[in-house]
Design a protein around this motif. Structure first.
Motif, PDB file in Angstrom:
ATOM      1  N   ARG A 334      -4.607  33.961 -31.324  1.00 54.22           N
ATOM      2  CA  ARG A 334      -4.832  32.600 -31.814  1.00 54.22           C
ATOM      3  C   ARG A 334      -5.856  31.865 -30.963  1.00 54.22           C
ATOM      4  O   ARG A 334      -6.684  31.082 -31.480  1.00 54.22           O
ATOM      5  CB  ARG A 334      -3.501  31.836 -31.842  1.00 54.22           C
ATOM      6  CG  ARG A 334      -2.556  32.292 -32.924  1.00 54.22           C
ATOM      7  CD  ARG A 334      -1.382  31.336 -33.089  1.00 54.22           C
ATOM      8  NE  ARG A 334      -0.487  31.382 -31.939  1.00 54.22           N
ATOM      9  CZ  ARG A 334       0.528  32.221 -31.829  1.00 54.22           C
ATOM     10  NH1 ARG A 334       0.762  33.111 -32.772  1.00 54.22           N
ATOM     11  NH2 ARG A 334       1.313  32.191 -30.769  1.00 54.22           N
ATOM     12  N   PHE A 335      -5.850  32.111 -29.647  1.00 56.46           N
ATOM     13  CA  PHE A 335      -6.858  31.507 -28.770  1.00 56.46           C
ATOM     14  C   PHE A 335      -8.245  32.025 -29.132  1.00 56.46           C
ATOM     15  O   PHE A 335      -9.215  31.243 -29.199  1.00 56.46           O
ATOM     16  CB  PHE A 335      -6.540  31.837 -27.312  1.00 56.46           C
ATOM     17  CG  PHE A 335      -7.606  31.421 -26.341  1.00 56.46           C
ATOM     18  CD1 PHE A 335      -7.766  30.093 -26.003  1.00 56.46           C
ATOM     19  CD2 PHE A 335      -8.455  32.357 -25.770  1.00 56.46           C
ATOM     20  CE1 PHE A 335      -8.750  29.697 -25.108  1.00 56.46           C
ATOM     21  CE2 PHE A 335      -9.439  31.979 -24.878  1.00 56.46           C
ATOM     22  CZ  PHE A 335      -9.593  30.641 -24.544  1.00 56.46           C
ATOM     23  N   ARG A 338      -9.408  30.366 -32.322  1.00 59.74           N
ATOM     24  CA  ARG A 338      -9.860  28.991 -32.084  1.00 59.74           C
ATOM     25  C   ARG A 338     -11.244  28.967 -31.445  1.00 59.74           C
ATOM     26  O   ARG A 338     -12.091  28.135 -31.812  1.00 59.74           O
ATOM     27  CB  ARG A 338      -8.844  28.265 -31.182  1.00 59.74           C
ATOM     28  CG  ARG A 338      -7.516  27.944 -31.844  1.00 59.74           C
ATOM     29  CD  ARG A 338      -6.746  26.899 -31.050  1.00 59.74           C
ATOM     30  NE  ARG A 338      -6.471  27.336 -29.695  1.00 59.74           N
ATOM     31  CZ  ARG A 338      -5.352  27.931 -29.314  1.00 59.74           C
ATOM     32  NH1 ARG A 338      -4.395  28.189 -30.220  1.00 59.74           N
ATOM     33  NH2 ARG A 338      -5.156  28.295 -28.057  1.00 59.74           N
ATOM     34  N   GLN A 339     -11.468  29.869 -30.479  1.00 62.17           N
ATOM     35  CA  GLN A 339     -12.782  29.923 -29.852  1.00 62.17           C
ATOM     36  C   GLN A 339     -13.852  30.299 -30.871  1.00 62.17           C
ATOM     37  O   GLN A 339     -14.963  29.750 -30.861  1.00 62.17           O
ATOM     38  CB  GLN A 339     -12.771  30.954 -28.716  1.00 62.17           C
ATOM     39  CG  GLN A 339     -11.851  30.593 -27.549  1.00 62.17           C
ATOM     40  CD  GLN A 339     -12.306  29.334 -26.834  1.00 62.17           C
ATOM     41  OE1 GLN A 339     -11.691  28.272 -26.980  1.00 62.17           O
ATOM     42  NE2 GLN A 339     -13.389  29.428 -26.071  1.00 62.17           N
ATOM     43  N   ASN A 342     -14.829  27.446 -33.176  1.00 59.60           N
ATOM     44  CA  ASN A 342     -15.627  26.421 -32.502  1.00 59.60           C
ATOM     45  C   ASN A 342     -16.961  26.943 -32.002  1.00 59.60           C
ATOM     46  O   ASN A 342     -17.700  26.211 -31.335  1.00 59.60           O
ATOM     47  CB  ASN A 342     -14.847  25.839 -31.322  1.00 59.60           C
ATOM     48  CG  ASN A 342     -13.654  25.005 -31.768  1.00 59.60           C
ATOM     49  OD1 ASN A 342     -13.720  24.319 -32.777  1.00 59.60           O
ATOM     50  ND2 ASN A 342     -12.560  25.087 -31.023  1.00 59.60           N
TER      51      ASN A 342
END
Length: 372
Positions: A334-335, A338-339, A342
């Motif tokens: 999930r990290f 998200r990266q 973005n």
């Protein structure tokens, strides 16, 4: 100078390889330490709560250890022998129950069990397998799961490891936090908090749900008078961590046994079915939302895959570490997503130009105000 992404991946890859190699070569040695660590992790919030009430860490740990020891002695004297007896009796009764099922189907559904039909041959094969292997399997599970020496080592080492880890848990966490690389410390701390939230929500919460439901099913079925009720309740509670599977498996087994035991008393068959219906209602509306929550993010399919993969590769020890590893990989995935969302790779340069799809409208005035 900070390490490049390639160098960081190299070092993290080496750490992962060492971890997997340790599981492969030292699995049986690590088992009591992993179990002790899991117990300490599970009980750390209890120790923290006792500290807030004014007890020291040592006194809180000692109090928890005494209570756990009393519960273990009570279970060893009262519950485990009865559970073992019912398990042996259930396995030994399986051929008889299978013959009764075959007789019932022959009387009421003769077309299903033709002499040379697939269903008939399947039941015969299952019955012969149970007769030849059932007792051997039960004896193997109960007597050969551990040697006497391994059992003694396990029983002695696990409580000692759990006690010392629980005593020094906060201190160890503080030391590990000091060892984090300074440049990435905020990100690692955030990810560690997310991983801890997943583990706390799933492991602690789900184990509590399993314990509560297993106790409820076992006690209720035994009060009804169902044979092997303790075993059925234990099985249903043990696999409750997989949504619906625990109630489905336990309910099917309990209702099947009730059909043979209470065939001329349909009321009691309905009572057995109602026990599992009430259990599902309590779990879905109270226990799981309260103890586990809906934001854990550990999908049952992903959990089953992790358990199967690590269990196949590393045995029972692999199954113990499967849930923490699955939770960690889920948080990291999930990290990473998200990266990516973005990043310029996803957004592209077109998003910055006025008039592009998804870009803010060009108002023609600074600050986003219209010129009117």
């Amino acid at each position: 100078m900070a390490l490049t992404v390639r160098e960081q991946l190299k070092y993290w890859g080496i750490a992962t390889a060492l971890f997997l190699a340790a599981l492969w070569f030292l699995g049986s040695v690590m088992l009591p330490f992993l179990v002790g660590g899991a117990i300490a992790y599970f009980l750390d919030p209890v120790a923290d709560r006792l500290e807030t009430l004014g007890l020291s860490r040592a006194v809180a740990t000692a109090l928890i250890s005494v209570v756990a020891l009393l519960i273990f002695i009570l279970a060893a004297l009262l519950i485990l022998p009865l559970l073992g007896q019912q398990l042996l009796a259930l396995i030994n009764s399986a051929p008889k129950l299978l013959n009764q099922l075959q007789t019932f189907l022959t009387l009421h559904f003769p077309q299903i069990l033709e002499q040379h039909g697939v269903a008939h041959q399947t039941l015969v094969t299952i019955g012969e397998t149970i007769k030849s292997q059932g007792g051997k399997l039960a004896n193997s599970v109960l007597t050969s799961a551990m040697t006497v020496i391994n059992a003694l080592v396990f029983i002695v080492v696990v409580p000692v490891v759990a006690f010392y880890l629980l005593l020094d848990w906060d201190r160890m966490v503080a030391h590990v936090d000091d060892w984090l690389p300074r440049e990435h410390r905020p990100v690692i701390r955030r990810l560690a908090r997310e991983i801890d939230a997943v583990l706390a929500g799933f492991v602690r919460g789900q184990l509590t749900v399993c314990l509560v439901l297993g106790t409820y099913y076992a006690v209720a079925l035994m009060l009804v008078g169902l044979q092997f009720g303790l075993v059925v309740g234990a099985i249903a509670g043990l696999i409750t961590f997989i949504p619906y599977l625990g109630a489905l498996t336990g309910g099917t087994l309990a209702i099947g046994l009730a059909l043979f035991q209470f065939w001329d008393q349909p009321l009691w068959i309905g009572v057995v079915a109602a026990i599992f219906a009430v259990g599902q209602t309590i779990e879905g509306n109270f226990l799981t939302p309260k103890l586990v929550g809906h934001s854990v993010g550990l999908h049952p399919v992903w959990l089953l895959f992790a358990l199967s993969a690590f269990g196949t590769l590393f045995g029972f020890v692999g199954m113990l570490v499967a849930v923490p590893v699955a939770a960690t990989l889920g948080v990291l995935a999930r990290f990473g997503i998200r990266q990516y969302l973005n990043s310029m790779l996803y957004r592209g340069t077109e998003m910055e130009r006025p008039g592009a799809i998804g870009a803010p409208p060009d108002t023609g005035a600074p600050g986003g105000k219209s010129g009117a």
